[in-house]
Design a protein around this motif. Structure first.
Motif, PDB file in Angstrom:
ATOM      1  N   ALA A  99     -33.992   6.956  47.124  1.00 37.20           N
ATOM      2  CA  ALA A  99     -35.279   6.616  47.738  1.00 37.20           C
ATOM      3  C   ALA A  99     -36.441   7.013  46.838  1.00 37.20           C
ATOM      4  CB  ALA A  99     -35.393   7.301  49.097  1.00 37.20           C
ATOM      5  N   LEU A 100     -36.379   8.187  46.250  1.00 39.28           N
ATOM      6  CA  LEU A 100     -37.475   8.651  45.392  1.00 39.28           C
ATOM      7  C   LEU A 100     -37.597   7.793  44.139  1.00 39.28           C
ATOM      8  CD1 LEU A 100     -39.655  10.787  45.057  1.00 39.28           C
ATOM      9  CD2 LEU A 100     -37.960  12.268  43.967  1.00 39.28           C
ATOM     10  N   VAL A 101     -36.477   7.426  43.542  1.00 36.55           N
ATOM     11  CA  VAL A 101     -36.520   6.601  42.334  1.00 36.55           C
ATOM     12  C   VAL A 101     -37.070   5.215  42.635  1.00 36.55           C
ATOM     13  CG1 VAL A 101     -35.068   5.425  40.642  1.00 36.55           C
ATOM     14  CG2 VAL A 101     -34.727   7.848  41.096  1.00 36.55           C
ATOM     15  N   THR A 154     -32.743  15.220  39.566  1.00 35.94           N
ATOM     16  CA  THR A 154     -31.826  14.075  39.492  1.00 35.94           C
ATOM     17  C   THR A 154     -32.601  12.766  39.469  1.00 35.94           C
ATOM     18  OG1 THR A 154     -30.128  15.323  40.697  1.00 35.94           O
ATOM     19  CG2 THR A 154     -29.889  12.928  40.620  1.00 35.94           C
ATOM     20  N   ALA A 155     -33.608  12.644  40.314  1.00 34.90           N
ATOM     21  CA  ALA A 155     -34.436  11.435  40.323  1.00 34.90           C
ATOM     22  C   ALA A 155     -35.268  11.318  39.055  1.00 34.90           C
ATOM     23  CB  ALA A 155     -35.339  11.443  41.561  1.00 34.90           C
ATOM     24  N   VAL A 175     -32.642  -3.918  42.310  1.00 32.25           N
ATOM     25  CA  VAL A 175     -32.733  -2.767  43.214  1.00 32.25           C
ATOM     26  C   VAL A 175     -31.342  -2.217  43.522  1.00 32.25           C
ATOM     27  CG1 VAL A 175     -33.379  -2.070  45.553  1.00 32.25           C
ATOM     28  CG2 VAL A 175     -34.937  -3.479  44.199  1.00 32.25           C
ATOM     29  N   VAL A 176     -30.390  -3.107  43.785  1.00 34.33           N
ATOM     30  CA  VAL A 176     -29.018  -2.658  44.064  1.00 34.33           C
ATOM     31  C   VAL A 176     -28.414  -1.979  42.837  1.00 34.33           C
ATOM     32  CG1 VAL A 176     -26.700  -3.432  44.675  1.00 34.33           C
ATOM     33  CG2 VAL A 176     -28.681  -4.393  45.843  1.00 34.33           C
ATOM     34  N   THR A 177     -28.679  -2.523  41.658  1.00 33.54           N
ATOM     35  CA  THR A 177     -28.176  -1.902  40.428  1.00 33.54           C
ATOM     36  C   THR A 177     -28.715  -0.494  40.262  1.00 33.54           C
ATOM     37  OG1 THR A 177     -28.030  -4.074  39.382  1.00 33.54           O
ATOM     38  CG2 THR A 177     -28.038  -2.164  37.931  1.00 33.54           C
ATOM     39  N   VAL A 178     -30.015  -0.332  40.467  1.00 25.43           N
ATOM     40  CA  VAL A 178     -30.624   0.993  40.339  1.00 25.43           C
ATOM     41  C   VAL A 178     -30.086   1.939  41.403  1.00 25.43           C
ATOM     42  CG1 VAL A 178     -32.802   2.238  40.564  1.00 25.43           C
ATOM     43  CG2 VAL A 178     -32.696   0.172  39.187  1.00 25.43           C
ATOM     44  N   ALA A 179     -29.914   1.436  42.626  1.00 20.87           N
ATOM     45  CA  ALA A 179     -29.407   2.286  43.704  1.00 20.87           C
ATOM     46  C   ALA A 179     -27.996   2.787  43.384  1.00 20.87           C
ATOM     47  CB  ALA A 179     -29.419   1.522  45.028  1.00 20.87           C
ATOM     48  N   ILE A 180     -27.143   1.898  42.868  1.00 19.43           N
ATOM     49  CA  ILE A 180     -25.778   2.310  42.526  1.00 19.43           C
ATOM     50  C   ILE A 180     -25.790   3.288  41.358  1.00 19.43           C
ATOM     51  CG2 ILE A 180     -23.567   1.482  41.651  1.00 19.43           C
ATOM     52  CD1 ILE A 180     -23.965  -1.036  43.236  1.00 19.43           C
TER      53      ILE A 180
END
Length: 302
Positions: free
Chosen positions: A109-111, A172-173, A222-227
């Motif tokens: 969420a933060l990223v 981490t973010a 967005v999905v790529t970054v989330a994974i």
């Protein structure tokens, strides 16, 4: 005989060309495909390298502690038992799993909150300040976390966040932001400029353009970054080791230490915990594998 056959063959070919309808392409000769033995051998070797560790992982988690010591590591278990999974939950696997989920979701969420607007500004803005900021983000790719762990520890302690999940989420973010911005920037550059112009002609401001156009069309990125961020947070060992201490804030990588004592290691229980910790990652990959591949390929043709 050859002097008679050659003109006859040429005459038949000319007649066939004359009977062929105009505009129809000439039929191509079929090429005989040869089997790629090298590729098949490489695929077989790769399959063995993948399946053998998986078999060892699952088979060991279904053994008893005594059977693991007496039988071979790759032998088929004579008796299948779930005692290792029971011991994993007794150690506190659910608490470790919950903490890891909180860290992963918080970092994702933060990223996304920071990287999406930053990528939109980099793509649409012509300001020199934005270009300099993008360059600074790219420089972050060259800074390993191990090199700055002491300053991170000092900052976390002065902010009174030590031994909390927030202390793990923030760095981490931060270290996932450079790669995330690069991926999202490449994804947003694939959006045609005519769509931005159409939104501007309709009177949409930057926020409306971002909300109605950029977010729907950048789903793969967005999905790529989330994974990517979720996997980094899930497997992160350095930040939880240095920035947390109590068992209440322990995440899965540190929780696996609970199966190692001064008298030995509970290998079946450890393998059972590894299997359980890998299930959420597998589900995440199965859910977003298409968007992951699309996001990684974004901007390849630019």
């Amino acid at each position: 005989m050859s002097t008679v056959t050659a003109p006859a063959s040429a005459e038949r070919t000319a007649r066939a060309e004359a009977r062929r309808p105009a505009g129809r392409p000439r039929p191509r000769s079929r090429k005989v495909s040869r089997p790629a033995y090298g590729a098949g051998l490489g695929a077989a070797v790769w399959l063995v390298l993948v399946l053998v560790p998986l078999y060892f992982l699952i088979a060991t988690s279904l053994r008893g502690s005594g059977d693991y010591l007496t039988e071979g590591p790759l032998s088929i278990p004579e008796t299948i038992t779930l005692d290792a999974y029971r011991r994993a939950f007794e150690v506190g696997f659910l608490r470790f799993l919950t903490n890891s989920l909180i860290v992963a979701v918080g970092a994702i969420a933060l990223v996304l909150v920071v990287a999406l607007p930053a990528a939109f500004a980099i793509v649409r803005s012509k300001s020199r300040v934005v270009r300099i900021g993008f360059t600074l983000f790219l420089l972050g790719l060259a800074v390993p976390a191990q090199a700055v762990i002491i300053p991170i520890y000092l900052i976390i302690t002065r902010l009174h966040l030590y031994d909390s999940l927030t202390a793990v989420i923030l760095p981490t973010a931060a270290f996932a932001l450079p790669v995330s911005i690069v991926v999202l920037t490449s994804s947003l550059r694939d959006v045609p400029g005519s769509l931005y112009e159409a939104m501007a002609l309709d009177g949409a401001n930057n926020f409306q353009t971002f909300w109605r156009l950029v977010l729907p069309l950048s789903r793969s990125g967005v999905v790529t970054v989330a994974i990517f961020v979720g996997l980094n947070a899930w497997n992160n060992f350095l930040f939880p080791l240095v920035l947390t201490q109590s068992s209440e804030t322990r995440v899965l990588p540190l929780g696996l230490w609970e199966f190692q004592t001064q008298y030995g290691t509970d290998v079946p229980g450890l393998m059972a915990a590894v299997v359980l910790s890998a299930l959420p990652v597998l589900a995440l990959y199965l859910f977003g594998r298409r968007q992951l591949l699309g996001g990684l390929a974004a901007g390849a043709g630019k």
